[in-house]
Design a protein around this motif. Structure first.
Motif, PDB file in Angstrom:
ATOM      1  N   TRP A 250      -9.410  -4.234  -3.899  1.00  0.00           N
ATOM      2  CA  TRP A 250      -8.351  -4.196  -3.015  1.00  0.00           C
ATOM      3  C   TRP A 250      -7.263  -5.040  -3.607  1.00  0.00           C
ATOM      4  CZ3 TRP A 250     -11.551  -7.455   0.973  1.00  0.00           C
ATOM      5  CH2 TRP A 250     -12.598  -6.490   1.753  1.00  0.00           C
ATOM      6  N   LEU A 251      -7.342  -5.762  -4.598  1.00  0.00           N
ATOM      7  CA  LEU A 251      -6.207  -6.297  -5.055  1.00  0.00           C
ATOM      8  C   LEU A 251      -5.164  -5.414  -5.609  1.00  0.00           C
ATOM      9  CD1 LEU A 251      -5.066  -9.353  -5.937  1.00  0.00           C
ATOM     10  CD2 LEU A 251      -5.948  -8.872  -8.311  1.00  0.00           C
ATOM     11  N   HIS A 252      -3.848  -6.174  -5.238  1.00  0.00           N
ATOM     12  CA  HIS A 252      -2.494  -5.455  -5.691  1.00  0.00           C
ATOM     13  C   HIS A 252      -1.703  -6.555  -6.153  1.00  0.00           C
ATOM     14  CE1 HIS A 252       1.110  -2.915  -5.812  1.00  0.00           C
ATOM     15  NE2 HIS A 252       0.474  -1.928  -6.162  1.00  0.00           N
ATOM     16  N   MET A 253      -1.515  -7.108  -7.333  1.00  0.00           N
ATOM     17  CA  MET A 253      -0.854  -8.332  -7.817  1.00  0.00           C
ATOM     18  C   MET A 253       0.186  -7.592  -8.647  1.00  0.00           C
ATOM     19  SD  MET A 253      -1.628 -12.072  -8.841  1.00  0.00           S
ATOM     20  CE  MET A 253      -2.421 -11.744 -10.310  1.00  0.00           C
ATOM     21  N   CYS A 254       1.410  -7.711  -8.141  1.00  0.00           N
ATOM     22  CA  CYS A 254       2.717  -6.964  -8.639  1.00  0.00           C
ATOM     23  C   CYS A 254       3.686  -7.988  -9.142  1.00  0.00           C
ATOM     24  CB  CYS A 254       3.212  -5.952  -7.834  1.00  0.00           C
ATOM     25  SG  CYS A 254       4.315  -4.891  -8.510  1.00  0.00           S
ATOM     26  N   ILE A 263       9.773 -12.130 -13.472  1.00  0.00           N
ATOM     27  CA  ILE A 263      10.884 -12.861 -12.792  1.00  0.00           C
ATOM     28  C   ILE A 263      10.415 -12.852 -11.085  1.00  0.00           C
ATOM     29  CG2 ILE A 263      12.521 -12.260 -14.338  1.00  0.00           C
ATOM     30  CD1 ILE A 263      13.899 -10.546 -11.887  1.00  0.00           C
ATOM     31  N   ALA A 264       9.374 -12.260 -10.708  1.00  0.00           N
ATOM     32  CA  ALA A 264       9.063 -12.003  -9.222  1.00  0.00           C
ATOM     33  C   ALA A 264       7.734 -11.605  -8.896  1.00  0.00           C
ATOM     34  CB  ALA A 264      10.193 -11.368  -8.445  1.00  0.00           C
ATOM     35  N   VAL A 265       7.058 -12.191  -8.029  1.00  0.00           N
ATOM     36  CA  VAL A 265       5.722 -11.558  -7.827  1.00  0.00           C
ATOM     37  C   VAL A 265       5.405 -11.395  -6.371  1.00  0.00           C
ATOM     38  CG1 VAL A 265       4.653 -13.994  -7.461  1.00  0.00           C
ATOM     39  CG2 VAL A 265       3.178 -12.075  -8.355  1.00  0.00           C
ATOM     40  N   ARG A 266       4.470 -10.292  -6.181  1.00  0.00           N
ATOM     41  CA  ARG A 266       4.164 -10.213  -4.717  1.00  0.00           C
ATOM     42  C   ARG A 266       2.526  -9.747  -4.861  1.00  0.00           C
ATOM     43  NH1 ARG A 266       7.671  -7.717  -1.161  1.00  0.00           N
ATOM     44  NH2 ARG A 266       8.983  -9.314  -1.900  1.00  0.00           N
ATOM     45  N   ILE A 267       2.034 -10.640  -3.997  1.00  0.00           N
ATOM     46  CA  ILE A 267       0.462 -10.582  -3.833  1.00  0.00           C
ATOM     47  C   ILE A 267       0.051  -9.802  -2.777  1.00  0.00           C
ATOM     48  CG2 ILE A 267      -1.709 -12.111  -4.088  1.00  0.00           C
ATOM     49  CD1 ILE A 267      -0.103 -14.429  -5.469  1.00  0.00           C
ATOM     50  N   SER A 268      -0.748  -8.941  -2.882  1.00  0.00           N
ATOM     51  CA  SER A 268      -1.027  -8.001  -1.794  1.00  0.00           C
ATOM     52  C   SER A 268      -2.491  -7.816  -1.767  1.00  0.00           C
ATOM     53  CB  SER A 268      -0.182  -6.668  -1.650  1.00  0.00           C
ATOM     54  OG  SER A 268       1.209  -7.362  -1.663  1.00  0.00           O
ATOM     55  N   LEU A 270      -4.566  -4.025  -1.092  1.00  0.00           N
ATOM     56  CA  LEU A 270      -4.437  -2.593  -0.602  1.00  0.00           C
ATOM     57  C   LEU A 270      -5.949  -2.492   0.225  1.00  0.00           C
ATOM     58  CD1 LEU A 270      -3.146   0.030  -0.433  1.00  0.00           C
ATOM     59  CD2 LEU A 270      -4.007   0.464  -3.031  1.00  0.00           C
ATOM     60  N   TYR A 271      -5.870  -2.194   1.451  1.00  0.00           N
ATOM     61  CA  TYR A 271      -7.179  -1.996   2.286  1.00  0.00           C
ATOM     62  C   TYR A 271      -6.898  -0.963   3.116  1.00  0.00           C
ATOM     63  CZ  TYR A 271     -11.034  -3.512   5.265  1.00  0.00           C
ATOM     64  OH  TYR A 271     -11.959  -3.263   6.167  1.00  0.00           O
ATOM     65  N   ARG A 272      -7.815   0.097   3.099  1.00  0.00           N
ATOM     66  CA  ARG A 272      -7.745   1.177   3.877  1.00  0.00           C
ATOM     67  C   ARG A 272      -6.513   1.913   4.020  1.00  0.00           C
ATOM     68  NH1 ARG A 272     -11.966  -0.285   9.005  1.00  0.00           N
ATOM     69  NH2 ARG A 272     -13.755  -0.705   7.614  1.00  0.00           N
ATOM     70  N   ASN A 273      -5.910   2.022   2.539  1.00  0.00           N
ATOM     71  CA  ASN A 273      -5.042   2.703   2.395  1.00  0.00           C
ATOM     72  C   ASN A 273      -3.426   2.172   3.071  1.00  0.00           C
ATOM     73  OD1 ASN A 273      -4.020   4.951   0.847  1.00  0.00           O
ATOM     74  ND2 ASN A 273      -3.481   6.025   2.822  1.00  0.00           N
ATOM     75  N   LYS A 274      -3.726   0.954   3.193  1.00  0.00           N
ATOM     76  CA  LYS A 274      -2.595  -0.016   3.749  1.00  0.00           C
ATOM     77  C   LYS A 274      -2.384  -1.322   2.953  1.00  0.00           C
ATOM     78  CE  LYS A 274      -2.965   1.467   8.832  1.00  0.00           C
ATOM     79  NZ  LYS A 274      -3.116   0.980   9.901  1.00  0.00           N
ATOM     80  N   LEU A 275      -1.223  -1.539   2.791  1.00  0.00           N
ATOM     81  CA  LEU A 275      -0.578  -2.696   1.732  1.00  0.00           C
ATOM     82  C   LEU A 275      -0.134  -3.881   2.664  1.00  0.00           C
ATOM     83  CD1 LEU A 275      -0.432  -3.163  -1.507  1.00  0.00           C
ATOM     84  CD2 LEU A 275       2.034  -3.041  -0.956  1.00  0.00           C
ATOM     85  N   PHE A 276      -1.201  -4.899   2.479  1.00  0.00           N
ATOM     86  CA  PHE A 276      -0.664  -6.230   3.198  1.00  0.00           C
ATOM     87  C   PHE A 276      -0.257  -7.260   2.020  1.00  0.00           C
ATOM     88  CE2 PHE A 276      -3.957  -3.742   5.463  1.00  0.00           C
ATOM     89  CZ  PHE A 276      -3.842  -3.828   6.546  1.00  0.00           C
ATOM     90  N   MET A 277       1.096  -7.509   2.515  1.00  0.00           N
ATOM     91  CA  MET A 277       1.607  -8.494   1.682  1.00  0.00           C
ATOM     92  C   MET A 277       1.368  -9.753   1.711  1.00  0.00           C
ATOM     93  SD  MET A 277       5.376  -6.555   0.686  1.00  0.00           S
ATOM     94  CE  MET A 277       5.433  -5.056  -0.096  1.00  0.00           C
ATOM     95  N   LEU A 278       0.655 -10.722   1.038  1.00  0.00           N
ATOM     96  CA  LEU A 278       0.099 -12.133   1.436  1.00  0.00           C
ATOM     97  C   LEU A 278       1.209 -13.166   1.200  1.00  0.00           C
ATOM     98  CD1 LEU A 278      -3.673 -11.808   0.462  1.00  0.00           C
ATOM     99  CD2 LEU A 278      -2.626 -11.508   2.625  1.00  0.00           C
ATOM    100  N   LYS A 279       1.547 -12.910  -0.023  1.00  0.00           N
ATOM    101  CA  LYS A 279       2.391 -14.033  -0.683  1.00  0.00           C
ATOM    102  C   LYS A 279       3.358 -13.294  -1.777  1.00  0.00           C
ATOM    103  CE  LYS A 279       1.037 -17.922   1.258  1.00  0.00           C
ATOM    104  NZ  LYS A 279       1.835 -18.869   1.829  1.00  0.00           N
ATOM    105  N   TRP A 308       0.545   5.761   0.534  1.00  0.00           N
ATOM    106  CA  TRP A 308      -0.196   5.010   1.549  1.00  0.00           C
ATOM    107  C   TRP A 308       0.339   5.002   2.826  1.00  0.00           C
ATOM    108  CZ3 TRP A 308       1.522   0.477  -2.253  1.00  0.00           C
ATOM    109  CH2 TRP A 308       0.788   0.433  -3.307  1.00  0.00           C
ATOM    110  N   ASP A 309      -0.480   4.623   3.743  1.00  0.00           N
ATOM    111  CA  ASP A 309      -0.062   4.706   5.376  1.00  0.00           C
ATOM    112  C   ASP A 309       0.760   3.819   5.912  1.00  0.00           C
ATOM    113  OD1 ASP A 309      -1.817   7.090   5.548  1.00  0.00           O
ATOM    114  OD2 ASP A 309      -3.480   5.554   5.991  1.00  0.00           O
ATOM    115  N   GLU A 310       0.888   2.743   5.369  1.00  0.00           N
ATOM    116  CA  GLU A 310       1.697   1.455   5.770  1.00  0.00           C
ATOM    117  C   GLU A 310       1.852   0.341   4.671  1.00  0.00           C
ATOM    118  OE1 GLU A 310       0.591  -1.450   9.382  1.00  0.00           O
ATOM    119  OE2 GLU A 310       0.861   0.478   9.999  1.00  0.00           O
ATOM    120  N   VAL A 311       2.948  -0.539   4.884  1.00  0.00           N
ATOM    121  CA  VAL A 311       3.052  -1.585   4.031  1.00  0.00           C
ATOM    122  C   VAL A 311       3.359  -2.780   5.131  1.00  0.00           C
ATOM    123  CG1 VAL A 311       4.741  -2.719   2.298  1.00  0.00           C
ATOM    124  CG2 VAL A 311       3.969  -0.310   2.084  1.00  0.00           C
TER     125      VAL A 311
END
Length: 380
Positions: A250-254, A263-268, A270-279, A308-311
Motif C-alpha cells: 500500500w505504501l506510496h512514499m514519494c 526537498i519535499a515528501v508526500r506520504i500516501s 495506495l489502496y484499492r486503486n485510490k491514493l490517500f495522502m496522509l502527510k 488510478w481512480d482517485e487522489v
C-alpha cells in the motif's frame, strides 16, 4: 441473527481475514477501517480504552461489525463513559461495517446498544462520510425510540476524481495556478533535474523514514504541535503503520528531488486503486518555489499514467488542495445520548447552549474561561 460483543483485544486480533472480507463486502474503499490500520492504531493510542466491538452474527458467520471502544472521559467537565469509534485525529474516515444487509444490521446493533444503555453515557461516531450507510440507517432508529441524537459537520476533504483525459483536467484548472506551478518548476530546474523518488521498504528504510520525518517537520507544524515528531506516539504509529503498509503493497512514499537533494515528501497509501495522502512536508529553504505544489502536479500526472481512480487529499479543504481538487467529500460526527438526566443535559449543552454561545459576542471570553478550567469545547 444475534449480537456478540468483543471486549478482548486478542479476540479482535484473530478476526483479520474475516474483518477485511467484510470490509470489502460493505463497499468501504479506504484503508482506515482495515484490520491492519486498527491493529496498529490500538497498539499506539488505545491507552485505557476497552474494545466494545459489536459483531452481528448469522449462525456462526459475522455479517456486520461496529468497531467501537469504551473509555472514561469528560464532556464539559462532567465525567462520562464514552462509547466511541476506534479513531482519533490520525484516522481520516470511519464507518460501521454493515455488509450486504445494512438495515437489519443497524436494527440489531441499535437494539443491543439501547438494551445496554446503562453501560454508556454518550455514543460518539466521528468522521462519517456523507454517503455513509450508518448515517442512512441509524439515526432514524435512534429518534424513533426517543433518544437524543445530534450531529456536527466536520471537514470537507478535497479529492481529484480521475474521470477525464489529463489534458481536459489540466485545462480545467485556473490559468494563474497552472502558470505558477510551471514557473516554480522551471526555477527549480535551474538547480538541477526535477524528479520523483518513490521508495519502498528496503535496506534503506530507516534512512528514508528519517528523511520523510525531517521534511514533514516544517517549522509551522512544530509550532502548532501537529508534526509527527511533536508526539512520541504519533511518530511510533506512522513508523509501524507505514512499515505494515509497505509489506501489504500500500505504501506510496514519494520525494521530490532537485538533482540529488530531496526537498519535499508526500506520504500516501495506495489502496484499492485510490491514493490517500496522509502527510507532507518540504525543506523550507525552497519555500519560495512552492515545492509541495510542484510535487502534487508530478503525483497527479503519475495518477493518470497509472490509471488510478482517485487522489484523496484528506483533511481540511485548504486553498492549495482546492486549487487541484475536482470534488469535496463532507464528513460529520454523530452523537447519541441515552434517556437519562445527565445525558439529556449534556445533549442540551452540545446542541443548544454551546451553539448559541458560539454565535454571541461573549464566545471568546467564555471559551478562554472554559479552557482555563480545563473544559474544552468541541472543535477546539
Amino acid at each position: 441473527m444475534h449480537i456478540e460483543v468483543i471486549t478482548e483485544h486478542s479476540r479482535f486480533l484473530a478476526l483479520g481475514s474475516v474483518w477485511n472480507k467484510l470490509l470489502e463486502r460493505s463497499g468501504i474503499d479506504h484503508p482506515f477501517l482495515t484490520h491492519e490500520w486498527i491493529s496498529v492504531w490500538w497498539d499506539c493510542f488505545a491507552e485505557s480504552a476497552t474494545p466494545y466491538i459489536l459483531t452481528v452474527m448469522s449462525g456462526a458467520d459475522i455479517i456486520a461489525v461496529a468497531p467501537l471502544m469504551i473509555n472514561r472521559a469528560r464532556l464539559y467537565g462532567c465525567p462520562i463513559r464514552r462509547l466511541q469509534a476506534i479513531v482519533n485525529v490520525y484516522t481520516e474516515r470511519f464507518d460501521l461495517l454493515l455488509g450486504e444487509r445494512p438495515q437489519e444490521a443497524c436494527e440489531l446493533m441499535w437494539a443491543y446498544l439501547k438494551d445496554h444503555a446503562d453501560q454508556w453515557d454518550v455514543l460518539e461516531l466521528r468522521q462519517l462520510p456523507g454517503n455513509s450507510q450508518t448515517l442512512t440507517h441509524l439515526p432514524g432508529l435512534i429518534e424513533r425510540d426517543g433518544y437524543r441524537v445530534g450531529s456536527w459537520s466536520a471537514n470537507e476533504a478535497p479529492y481529484v476524481a480521475i474521470r477525464q483525459p489529463w489534458e481536459a483536467y489540466y485545462q480545467s484548472l485556473k490559468k494563474a495556478h497552472r502558470s505558477n506551478v510551471r514557473n516554480h518548476t522551471r526555477q527549480l530546474e535551474r538547480h538541477g533535474p526535477v524528479t520523483l523518488d518513490i521508495v519502498a521498504i528496503d535496506d534503506r528504510w530507516e534512512a528514508d523514514m528519517e528523511d520523510a520525518l525531517k521534511l514533514e517537520a516544517v517549522s509551522w507544524k512544530v509550532d502548532e504541535g501537529t508534526s509527527l515528531r511533536s508526539r512520541q506516539e504519533s511518530a511510533l504509529f506512522y513508523r509501524r503503520m507505514l512499515q505494515r503498509a509497505a509489506q501489504l503493497g500500500w505504501l506510496h512514499m514519494c520525494f521530490l528531488k532537485v538533482g540529488p537533494v530531496r526537498i519535499a515528501v508526500r506520504i500516501s497509501l495506495l489502496y484499492r486503486n485510490k491514493l490517500f495522502m496522509l502527510k507532507s512536508g518540504y525543506n523550507e529553504t525552497y519555500h519560495r518555489y512552492s515545492p509541495g505544489q510542484v510535487l502534487t502536479e508530478c503525483l497527479l500526472r503519475e495518477a493518470w499514467v497509472k490509471k488510478w481512480d482517485e487522489v484523496d487529499f484528506l483533511g481540511e479543504d485548504e486553498r492549495w488542495k482546492l486549487s487541484w481538487a475536482t470534488d469535496r467529500r463532507p464528513h460529520s460526527w454523530l452523537f447519541v445520548f441515552p434517556n437519562r438526566v445527565k445525558s439529556r443535559l449534556l445533549h442540551g449543552m452540545k446542541f443548544r447552549v454551546i451553539p448559541s454561545i458560539r454565535q454571541s459576542n461573549l464566545f471568546p471570553t467564555v471559551r478562554r474561561t472554559m479552557l482555563k478550567f480545563g473544559v474544552p469545547i468541541h472543535g477546539d
